[in-house]
Design a protein around this motif. Structure first.
Motif, short mmCIF file in Angstrom:
data_model
loop_
_atom_site.label_atom_id
_atom_site.label_comp_id
_atom_site.label_asym_id
_atom_site.label_seq_id
_atom_site.Cartn_x
_atom_site.Cartn_y
_atom_site.Cartn_z
N ALA A 203 -14.29 7.19 1.04
CA ALA A 203 -14.22 5.73 0.82
C ALA A 203 -14.59 5.39 -0.62
O ALA A 203 -13.96 4.53 -1.25
CB ALA A 203 -15.15 5.02 1.80
N ALA B 42 -21.51 1.07 9.90
CA ALA B 42 -20.22 1.45 10.48
C ALA B 42 -20.52 2.56 11.47
O ALA B 42 -20.83 3.69 11.06
CB ALA B 42 -19.29 1.94 9.39
N ALA C 159 -17.95 8.83 3.69
CA ALA C 159 -18.41 7.94 2.62
C ALA C 159 -17.82 8.37 1.28
O ALA C 159 -17.39 7.52 0.48
CB ALA C 159 -19.93 7.96 2.56
N PHE D 282 -23.05 4.90 7.08
CA PHE D 282 -21.88 5.55 7.70
C PHE D 282 -22.33 6.40 8.87
O PHE D 282 -22.95 7.44 8.67
CB PHE D 282 -21.15 6.44 6.68
N THR E 59 -14.58 0.19 6.95
CA THR E 59 -15.44 0.44 5.79
C THR E 59 -14.67 0.19 4.49
O THR E 59 -15.22 -0.32 3.53
CB THR E 59 -16.02 1.87 5.80
N VAL F 167 -25.11 0.07 3.15
CA VAL F 167 -23.98 0.37 4.05
C VAL F 167 -24.22 1.76 4.64
O VAL F 167 -24.39 2.73 3.89
CB VAL F 167 -22.64 0.33 3.30
N CYS G 233 -26.24 7.79 5.44
CA CYS G 233 -25.48 8.33 6.58
C CYS G 233 -26.47 8.91 7.59
O CYS G 233 -27.31 9.72 7.22
CB CYS G 233 -24.55 9.46 6.14
N HIS H 162 -12.81 3.84 9.72
CA HIS H 162 -12.52 3.98 8.28
C HIS H 162 -11.85 2.73 7.70
O HIS H 162 -12.25 2.29 6.62
CB HIS H 162 -11.64 5.20 8.07
N ILE I 283 -25.37 3.58 -0.08
CA ILE I 283 -24.76 4.20 1.11
C ILE I 283 -25.68 5.28 1.70
O ILE I 283 -26.10 6.21 1.00
CB ILE I 283 -23.38 4.79 0.76
N LEU J 123 -16.07 -2.52 1.99
CA LEU J 123 -16.41 -2.11 0.62
C LEU J 123 -15.59 -2.92 -0.39
O LEU J 123 -16.12 -3.35 -1.42
CB LEU J 123 -16.17 -0.61 0.43
#
Lengths: 279, 281
Positions: B109, B180, B106, B65, B79, B63, B97, B76, B95, B83
């Protein structure tokens, strides 16, 4: 709730309302928020870049802890740097799981050359770093676009018209009607950007169809842009509503009142000045 | 008739600050007094949900970000919902980024969903590899050898010491990618340098403004479905069965759109009436 959380809420409310105040007119609240935003962003980005890449992946490969030797000349330089700043260069080398790769001196040098752009005499050094970055990006992008945007998109627009089990019409998804729309839209849209032939006669009509397809696409983009802006507004309002509660000491209400009074007073004073000048 | 045309002309000449105020009110009121308009998942959201839902438990999902506070209200909620879905299905979440501010999005989240709702363990159920600068070069790095790029995770733990990183060396070791994204670098770069060259299935959640740019990849099957802005988030929340900020914002979103459409209609009508009058005199 901790004092830090409440203070954070008050700052968030101030900055949000300060930015919104620009809708009334340019004013000192907006200027403060604008400068804080630019400063904080630049600081945060610089710090993230340094601590996630330069320190662990560049210095970590030049002076890894796994190959630390206090007698070597290379690590004597490191020990000197350690005296200057122990948080960046901790004692005994940098332990980020790397082996030593002196080839990384090359990007290190290019990075320093880029920084030399601040000096008028040495700014020509920066061209080397920029040339490398531009060359690398151009090569990388050419490959990516050719593969995903040219070949895959041509494949994607090669649609079926007859046979198979696709329906004649469906609002969404695969259908003969939708596939004809894709074909006509693609050809007409491409024809509009063909400038070697005058847009007249049958070809002119085709390009006109292309314009309609482009207009629909721009309309959809505009609609999505409006939707996005409204979503962001909703997000800020949700936070402002949260912060207007008692546990945040009514931050939104107080801050809104203060700003309205200050801006109102400013407007009143400006009006007075204007009257005197004209009088 | 003249009264109506005069009224429309007056609306056309309205000070823009009144329009701001009206938009603010129509957004604010439904947030205080929700109407509960129905939310039906669109095809593209359903496709994204199905693609993630059919992954067997224990699948490795990357995933990414690529957004910050400026686009938080749109991305947001997506995600969070994604998740929730992945953790509910017991997937392993990795995760990354591409944006520096993506890292603290992140972290937020993870705190709320992974720890707060599912009480999961870092390094066993999820790992925050964090931000690396370099845009598409980072995606290329993950494709070829992500261990070179991520020798440590965002907390400074050596990736060699993280249990769920065993056997994960490159993008081809993952079963699914979800990005995302709020712009560059983001979904487009993941398609071009990640999903297309490796063939790993990918889905995405993007800001409304990006939908038109990403949609061709969805149509051609390069991306499995798309969550389009806040409505996409609300639809995914409905599919997962946990309403969140996306759902609560949809009333305001719908009414604001209606008012904006009315303003556009009145604005155009005023323009045509004025043009007509100028022709007459």
């Amino acid at each position: 709730m901790t004092f830090g959380t409440i203070l954070g809420a008050w700052i968030a409310v101030f900055l949000t309302l300060a930015i919104f105040s620009y809708l009334y007119k340019d004013n000192p609240f907006y200027k403060v928020a604008e400068h804080v935003f630019v400063g904080v962003s630049a600081g945060y980005w610089a710090s993230m870049f340094f601590w996630t890449q330069i320190q662990p992946n560049l210095f970590g490969r030049l002076w890894p802890a796994s190959e630390y030797s206090a007698d070597s000349f290379w690590y004597k330089i490191y020990d000197g740097l350690h005296v200057l700043t122990s948080s960046v260069f901790p004692a005994g080398g940098i332990d980020k799981g790397h082996d030593m790769h002196l080839i990384y001196l090359l990007p290190f040098a290019l990075g320093i050359m880029m920084l030399l752009s601040v000096s008028s005499k040495l700014s020509w050094f920066a061209r080397w770093g920029i040339a490398y970055t531009v060359g690398m990006a151009a090569g990388l992008r050419a490959y990516g676009f050719l593969n995903s945007n040219v070949i895959a998109q041509i494949k994607g627009s090669a649609v079926q018209f007859v046979g198979g089990d696709i329906p004649f019409f469906a609002l969404i998804g695969n259908s003969i009607f939708n596939n004809v729309v894709i074909l006509v839209g693609t050809i007409a849209g491409l024809a509009y950007f063909y400038f070697s032939k005058e847009h007249k006669g049958a070809f002119g009509k085709l390009t006109k169809v292309g314009i309609y397809f482009l207009m629909i696409s721009f309309g959809a983009s505009f609609g999505f842009a409006v939707m996005g802006r409204i979503s962001l507004l909703i997000g800020r309002f949700v936070d402002l509503i949260d912060y207007s509660k008692a546990q945040y000491n009514y931050a939104t209400i107080w801050m809104l009142l203060i700003m309205v009074v200050v801006l109102g007073y400013g407007a009143f004073k400006d009006k007075g000045k204007g009257a005197k000048v004209s009088g | 008739m003249k009264k109506i045309t005069d009224f429309i002309l007056n609306i056309g000449k309205m000070d823009r600050r009144w329009i701001f105020l009206i938009i603010a009110l129509v957004v604010l009121l439904p947030l205080y007094f929700p109407i509960g308009l129905p939310i039906r998942p669109t095809d593209s959201t359903q496709t994204a949900y199905d693609a993630m839902d059919k992954l067997p438990p224990g699948s490795k999902v990357l995933v990414s970000f690529e957004y910050g506070p400026s686009t938080k209200p749109e991305i947001h909620p997506m995600t969070y919902a994604v998740l929730r879905h992945l953790f509910k299905k017991e997937q392993k979440v990795y995760i990354t980024c591409l944006w520096p501010d993506g890292q603290f999005m992140a972290e937020e989240a993870i705190d709320e969903i992974a720890i707060g709702e599912f009480n999961l363990n870092e390094g066993e159920d999820y790992v925050l590899l964090g931000f690396r600068p370099g845009n598409e070069a980072v995606v290329k790095g993950i494709v070829s050898n992500m261990r070179k790029l991520y020798s440590t995770d965002a907390r400074g733990t050596l990736t060699d010491n993280i249990p769920m990183m065993k056997g994960v060396n490159k993008l081809a070791d993952f079963d699914f990618i979800f990005t995302a994204s709020a712009g560059y670098p983001g979904t487009v770069e993941w398609v071009q340098y990640g999903a297309d060259p490796t063939g790993i299935p990918m889905s995405t959640g993007v800001t409304s403004i990006q939908v038109n740019e990403v949609m061709p990849y969805v149509q051609s099957g390069q991306v499995k479905g798309i969550l389009a802005g806040m409505p996409g988030a609300a639809e995914y929340e409905a599919l997962v069965g946990v309403p969140g900020i996306g759902t609560s914002g949809m009333d305001a979103q719908s009414i604001a759109h209606l008012v904006i459409v009315l303003f556009i209609v009145f604005g155009n009508a005023a323009y045509f009436i004025e043009r007509q009058r100028q022709k007459k005199y």
